[in-house]
Design a protein around this motif. Structure first.
Motif, mmCIF file in Angstrom:
data_model
loop_
_atom_site.group_PDB
_atom_site.id
_atom_site.type_symbol
_atom_site.label_atom_id
_atom_site.label_comp_id
_atom_site.label_asym_id
_atom_site.label_seq_id
_atom_site.Cartn_x
_atom_site.Cartn_y
_atom_site.Cartn_z
ATOM 1 N N TRP A 168 -5.430 5.579 6.873
ATOM 2 C CA TRP A 168 -4.729 4.395 6.360
ATOM 3 C C TRP A 168 -3.410 4.255 7.090
ATOM 4 O O TRP A 168 -2.790 5.245 7.471
ATOM 5 C CB TRP A 168 -4.465 4.561 4.871
ATOM 6 C CG TRP A 168 -3.686 3.447 4.220
ATOM 7 C CD1 TRP A 168 -4.197 2.299 3.671
ATOM 8 C CD2 TRP A 168 -2.267 3.364 4.025
ATOM 9 N NE1 TRP A 168 -3.192 1.521 3.156
ATOM 10 C CE2 TRP A 168 -1.994 2.157 3.354
ATOM 11 C CE3 TRP A 168 -1.209 4.202 4.362
ATOM 12 C CZ2 TRP A 168 -0.705 1.762 3.011
ATOM 13 C CZ3 TRP A 168 0.087 3.818 4.027
ATOM 14 C CH2 TRP A 168 0.326 2.620 3.355
ATOM 15 N N SER A 169 -2.984 3.017 7.310
ATOM 16 C CA SER A 169 -1.659 2.785 7.869
ATOM 17 C C SER A 169 -1.126 1.453 7.377
ATOM 18 O O SER A 169 -1.882 0.535 7.043
ATOM 19 C CB SER A 169 -1.689 2.819 9.402
ATOM 20 O OG SER A 169 -2.315 1.653 9.899
ATOM 21 N N LYS A 183 -0.858 -2.590 15.985
ATOM 22 C CA LYS A 183 -1.199 -3.318 14.761
ATOM 23 C C LYS A 183 -2.677 -3.695 14.745
ATOM 24 O O LYS A 183 -3.359 -3.576 13.724
ATOM 25 C CB LYS A 183 -0.348 -4.584 14.652
ATOM 26 C CG LYS A 183 1.092 -4.359 14.260
ATOM 27 C CD LYS A 183 1.797 -5.711 14.115
ATOM 28 C CE LYS A 183 3.226 -5.544 13.658
ATOM 29 N NZ LYS A 183 3.920 -6.847 13.494
ATOM 30 N N ALA A 184 -3.168 -4.176 15.902
ATOM 31 C CA ALA A 184 -4.553 -4.651 15.975
ATOM 32 C C ALA A 184 -5.565 -3.531 15.769
ATOM 33 O O ALA A 184 -6.623 -3.733 15.171
ATOM 34 C CB ALA A 184 -4.789 -5.338 17.326
ATOM 35 N N LEU A 185 -5.217 -2.322 16.236
ATOM 36 C CA LEU A 185 -6.178 -1.216 16.205
ATOM 37 C C LEU A 185 -5.905 -0.190 15.114
ATOM 38 O O LEU A 185 -6.673 0.754 14.947
ATOM 39 C CB LEU A 185 -6.183 -0.499 17.564
ATOM 40 C CG LEU A 185 -6.553 -1.354 18.783
ATOM 41 C CD1 LEU A 185 -6.424 -0.527 20.055
ATOM 42 C CD2 LEU A 185 -7.966 -1.920 18.644
ATOM 43 N N ALA A 186 -4.819 -0.383 14.353
ATOM 44 C CA ALA A 186 -4.342 0.661 13.443
ATOM 45 C C ALA A 186 -5.389 1.151 12.461
ATOM 46 O O ALA A 186 -5.540 2.348 12.243
ATOM 47 C CB ALA A 186 -3.113 0.160 12.680
ATOM 48 N N ASN A 187 -6.117 0.248 11.839
ATOM 49 C CA ASN A 187 -7.066 0.668 10.798
ATOM 50 C C ASN A 187 -8.511 0.617 11.265
ATOM 51 O O ASN A 187 -9.436 0.436 10.467
ATOM 52 C CB ASN A 187 -6.861 -0.187 9.543
ATOM 53 C CG ASN A 187 -5.549 0.155 8.844
ATOM 54 O OD1 ASN A 187 -5.298 1.303 8.520
ATOM 55 N ND2 ASN A 187 -4.701 -0.847 8.655
ATOM 56 N N SER A 188 -8.710 0.787 12.564
ATOM 57 C CA SER A 188 -10.074 0.884 13.093
ATOM 58 C C SER A 188 -10.726 2.170 12.600
ATOM 59 O O SER A 188 -10.055 3.174 12.363
ATOM 60 C CB SER A 188 -10.046 0.879 14.624
ATOM 61 O OG SER A 188 -9.437 -0.299 15.118
ATOM 62 N N ILE A 227 -1.464 7.827 7.285
ATOM 63 C CA ILE A 227 -2.084 8.926 6.549
ATOM 64 C C ILE A 227 -3.293 9.388 7.356
ATOM 65 O O ILE A 227 -4.193 8.602 7.660
ATOM 66 C CB ILE A 227 -2.525 8.503 5.140
ATOM 67 C CG1 ILE A 227 -1.322 8.015 4.330
ATOM 68 C CG2 ILE A 227 -3.217 9.671 4.428
ATOM 69 C CD1 ILE A 227 -1.679 7.519 2.936
ATOM 70 N N HIS A 228 -3.286 10.682 7.721
ATOM 71 C CA HIS A 228 -4.377 11.282 8.494
ATOM 72 C C HIS A 228 -5.008 12.434 7.701
ATOM 73 O O HIS A 228 -4.325 13.106 6.928
ATOM 74 C CB HIS A 228 -3.863 11.868 9.822
ATOM 75 C CG HIS A 228 -3.403 10.862 10.826
ATOM 76 N ND1 HIS A 228 -2.177 10.230 10.735
ATOM 77 C CD2 HIS A 228 -3.982 10.412 11.990
ATOM 78 C CE1 HIS A 228 -2.032 9.406 11.787
ATOM 79 N NE2 HIS A 228 -3.115 9.514 12.558
#
Length: 388
Positions: A271-272, A283-288, A384-385
């Motif tokens: 999650w980000s 931003k575009a790839l953050a929650n891939s 969050i990782h």
């Protein structure tokens, strides 16, 4: 229906409903009639007995949140000082260990401050502590008057003896001892706790202590477990932030995280929340789904790679040098300096511009353990990782 005619489940509901408007865990907000109904509902539960032999049950173990405590004049100083403050959250942990039982009383001052933990070794009928002698005296008035009343039945009581306590402040890399020399106070460090009602579901209990105090507690599922569940359920950002605050406040993070070996490894982004001025590609790839970070090295200079698997044949990779910011008081920041960014298409590397800057960015470690981490970037983005 008169309170005394309630079933145990109805009495439990009556107690929880009645405590909704109470302030300071019983310090105020409850009138004479409400208190009479409350006491009657407590009597219903204690007479029903709940789960038999509660100190033998694994349902007693875990972390409990204090909702209410009575305030007899015999209460202890720590109860009188901290329990009635709504800004603090009060917990009790009952833990099973190889040597017996541990009881930890915890006062959390919030995610940005830290907590006070007072620990004790415990003795029960089923798990006696070798050489343990229960409390005998009524105690010095300054510490509250203790009762010597025996337990009403077997496997209801936990005798305990406090042996250590410390403040654990977030901004300090070490714990500050609580100013009570337990070894010098002998009998005054001992007490007992009777489990007068333990719900068969294991989510609610009543206890009475040797100072005459009634405690009402509900099971507190660890913030980490609730956060992981919320991530899986794709809960709102507001709920995630709330759980992150609780997790940070728990004080269970590895100390000096930026210099910990636990940092190294492969971490999957779960999650980000991106800051407004975060990089557009980020931003575009953050929650891939296929977004992860690989960290090599720990205490010294190392390297990290942010990798996004866009498709089986397409990756976006950023490579950076990283090093613990040793000027940070709690060693909770890692300096990050991007050295390369590229697209990998069918194995072909295509460089990307990344605006190389002589001033490195940083990642602030809010929480770290062996399989979960929460960080904040220097632009304010949250991540969050979980360990892959």
């Amino acid at each position: 229906m008169p309170v005394q005619n309630l079933s145990p489940e109805q009495a439990k509901k009556s107690i929880l409903t009645g405590l909704q408007g109470v302030k300071g865990r019983g310090k105020s907000g409850i009138d004479a009639q409400q208190l009479e109904d409350f006491d009657a509902a407590v009597a219903v539960l204690e007479e029903s007995g709940g789960l038999k032999a509660p100190t033998r049950s694994s349902l007693l173990e875990g972390r409990w949140r204090l909702l209410y405590t009575s305030r007899p004049g015999t209460a202890s100083p720590i109860q009188q000082t901290f329990v009635g403050v709504d800004a603090f959250t009060v917990y009790q942990e009952i833990l099973s260990t190889d040597s017996g039982v541990r009881i930890n009383n915890i006062v959390s001052f919030g995610p940005t401050i830290g907590q006070l933990k007072v620990e004790a070794e415990g003795n029960t009928d089923s798990r006696p502590l070798p050489g343990f002698t229960p409390r005998k005296g009524k105690g010095l008035p300054i510490f509250g008057k203790s009762s010597n009343t025996p337990a009403k039945a077997k496997d209801l009581r936990i005798d305990f003896q406090f042996d250590t306590a410390a403040f654990d402040f977030k901004l300090l890399p070490f714990k500050v001892p609580y100013p009570v020399p337990f070894k010098l106070f002998g009998d005054e460090t001992k007490g007992w706790l009777d489990i007068t009602y333990l719900d068969p579901k294991g989510d609610f209990r009543l206890s009475r202590g040797n100072k005459g105090t009634l405690f009402v507690l509900t099971r507190d599922e660890p913030a980490k477990s609730r956060l992981v569940s919320a991530l899986a359920a794709r809960s709102s950002s507001a709920e995630i932030y709330k759980l992150v605050d609780e997790l940070v406040a728990s004080g269970e993070s590895i100390k000096r995280p930026a210099t910990s070996p636990a940092v190294a490894g492969k971490w999957r982004l779960r999650w980000s929340e991106q800051a407004k001025d975060a990089n557009g590609l980020q931003k575009a790839l953050a929650n891939s789904i296929g977004n992860y970070q690989v960290v090599e090295g720990d205490a010294g200079p190392g390297q990290l790679q942010n990798v996004v698997d866009v498709a089986p044949f397409l990756k976006v990779r950023a490579i950076a040098g990283c090093e613990a910011d040793k000027s940070a008081p709690a060693r909770d920041k890692t300096l990050v300096n991007i050295t390369e960014a590229r697209v990998e298409l069918f194995g072909i590397r295509i460089p990307l511009p990344f605006g190389n800057n002589a001033t490195p960015g940083y990642v602030e470690w809010l929480y770290l353990d062996e399989d979960l981490r929460v960080t904040r970037g220097n632009k304010g983005s949250y991540f969050i990782h979980t360990r892959e």
